[in-house]
Scaffold this active site. Structure first.
Site, short mmCIF file in Angstrom:
data_model
loop_
_atom_site.label_atom_id
_atom_site.label_comp_id
_atom_site.label_asym_id
_atom_site.label_seq_id
_atom_site.Cartn_x
_atom_site.Cartn_y
_atom_site.Cartn_z
N LYS A 1 17.07 -14.93 -10.57
CA LYS A 1 16.80 -14.38 -11.91
C LYS A 1 16.73 -12.86 -11.90
O LYS A 1 17.32 -12.20 -12.75
CB LYS A 1 15.48 -14.96 -12.46
CG LYS A 1 15.49 -16.47 -12.64
CD LYS A 1 14.23 -16.95 -13.34
CE LYS A 1 12.96 -16.66 -12.55
NZ LYS A 1 12.92 -17.34 -11.25
N ARG B 1 6.69 -19.18 -18.43
CA ARG B 1 6.62 -20.08 -17.28
C ARG B 1 6.14 -21.47 -17.66
O ARG B 1 6.31 -22.41 -16.89
CB ARG B 1 5.66 -19.52 -16.21
CG ARG B 1 6.15 -18.28 -15.48
CD ARG B 1 5.19 -17.96 -14.35
NE ARG B 1 5.46 -16.69 -13.71
CZ ARG B 1 6.34 -16.51 -12.72
NH1 ARG B 1 7.05 -17.53 -12.30
NH2 ARG B 1 6.51 -15.32 -12.19
N ARG C 1 14.71 -12.97 1.75
CA ARG C 1 14.54 -11.95 0.69
C ARG C 1 13.60 -10.85 1.16
O ARG C 1 12.60 -11.10 1.83
CB ARG C 1 13.99 -12.60 -0.58
CG ARG C 1 13.98 -11.64 -1.76
CD ARG C 1 13.94 -12.35 -3.09
NE ARG C 1 12.63 -12.92 -3.39
CZ ARG C 1 12.30 -13.41 -4.58
NH1 ARG C 1 13.21 -13.42 -5.56
NH2 ARG C 1 11.10 -13.91 -4.78
N ARG D 1 7.63 -10.46 1.06
CA ARG D 1 6.42 -10.61 0.26
C ARG D 1 5.64 -11.85 0.66
O ARG D 1 6.20 -12.85 1.12
CB ARG D 1 6.78 -10.73 -1.24
CG ARG D 1 7.08 -9.42 -1.89
CD ARG D 1 7.56 -9.54 -3.32
NE ARG D 1 7.24 -10.79 -3.99
CZ ARG D 1 7.91 -11.28 -5.01
NH1 ARG D 1 8.98 -10.65 -5.46
NH2 ARG D 1 7.55 -12.40 -5.59
N ARG E 1 5.24 -22.98 -4.68
CA ARG E 1 5.76 -22.42 -5.93
C ARG E 1 6.84 -23.30 -6.54
O ARG E 1 6.95 -23.43 -7.76
CB ARG E 1 6.31 -21.01 -5.68
CG ARG E 1 5.24 -19.99 -5.32
CD ARG E 1 5.85 -18.65 -4.98
NE ARG E 1 6.38 -17.97 -6.15
CZ ARG E 1 7.29 -17.00 -6.10
NH1 ARG E 1 7.78 -16.62 -4.94
NH2 ARG E 1 7.69 -16.41 -7.20
#
Length: 212
Positions: free
Chosen positions: A15, A90, A125, A158, A169
């Protein structure tokens, strides 16, 4: 009013990357609540202190806080000709709050990527500690390893991209966010786009969906 978009998709579906690409192609800003909150954490604001522990645990900021941040951002002048929402809504409660606030959209794009592919993506990432730009060690590496191309900040994995947090998640996404597809589908706004291609091909598919 220009194009008003929502980008849906699981964490790591692309996204943020696609929002940045679409922003350039359409000439409208990306509104990422995640980036706004991370900046607040970095700056040590009251909002930042409030949500830091939640984000570190892979949880989300409360709806009323998100709606406050979002309303303030969308009222700014650069959003008057359109915008791209990344990371909000969300939940159905957030979507209904947006509807009740009179915030409407032209299209809702859902990036479709399998969970196993998401988990592999997230492991690679890297995020800039200074400006929040994202990279990937395989598909979108920086010019210099560990250094952001844009601002020279350090790139890190992260906490909420760690494997155990990613798994949690994804569970939360399927339970709380995926139902938004039906919500917007009933309104004729939803377009599903396969998110497994390269950045340009996925962006082209989104542009085609937006122009339908």
């Amino acid at each position: 009013m220009g194009v008003r978009l929502i980008l849906l998709g699981a964490p790591g579906a692309g996204k943020g990357t696609q929002a940045a690409e679409l922003s350039k192609r359409l000439g409208i800003p990306t509104v990422s609540t995640g980036n706004i909150l991370r900046q607040a954490i970095k700056d040590g604001t009251d909002v930042g202190l409030q949500v830091k522990s939640l984000l570190d645990a892979g949880k989300f900021a409360p709806d009323d806080l998100i709606m406050q941040i979002l309303s303030e951002r969308l009222a700014q002048s650069d959003c008057q000709q359109g915008y791209i929402l990344d990371g909000v809504p969300r939940t159905l409660a957030q979507a209904e709050a947006l509807t009740q606030a009179g915030i409407e959209f032209d299209h809702v794009i859902s990036l479709e990527v399998a969970d196993k592919d998401i988990e592999e993506r997230m492991a690679g990432r890297r995020t800039c500690t200074e400006c929040g730009a994202t990279y990937h060690v395989k598909s979108l590496p920086p010019k210099q390893e560990g250094i952001c191309d844009s601002c020279g900040g350090a790139l890190i994995l992260r906490t909420d991209d760690a494997p155990e947090t990613v798994h949690h998640r994804l569970e939360v996404y399927h339970a709380q966010t995926e139902p938004l597809k039906a919500y917007y589908g009933k309104r004729g706004l939803l377009r599903e786009v396969a998110g497994n291609g390269n950045i340009d091909s996925v962006a082209a598919a989104i542009m085609e969906a937006v122009e339908q």
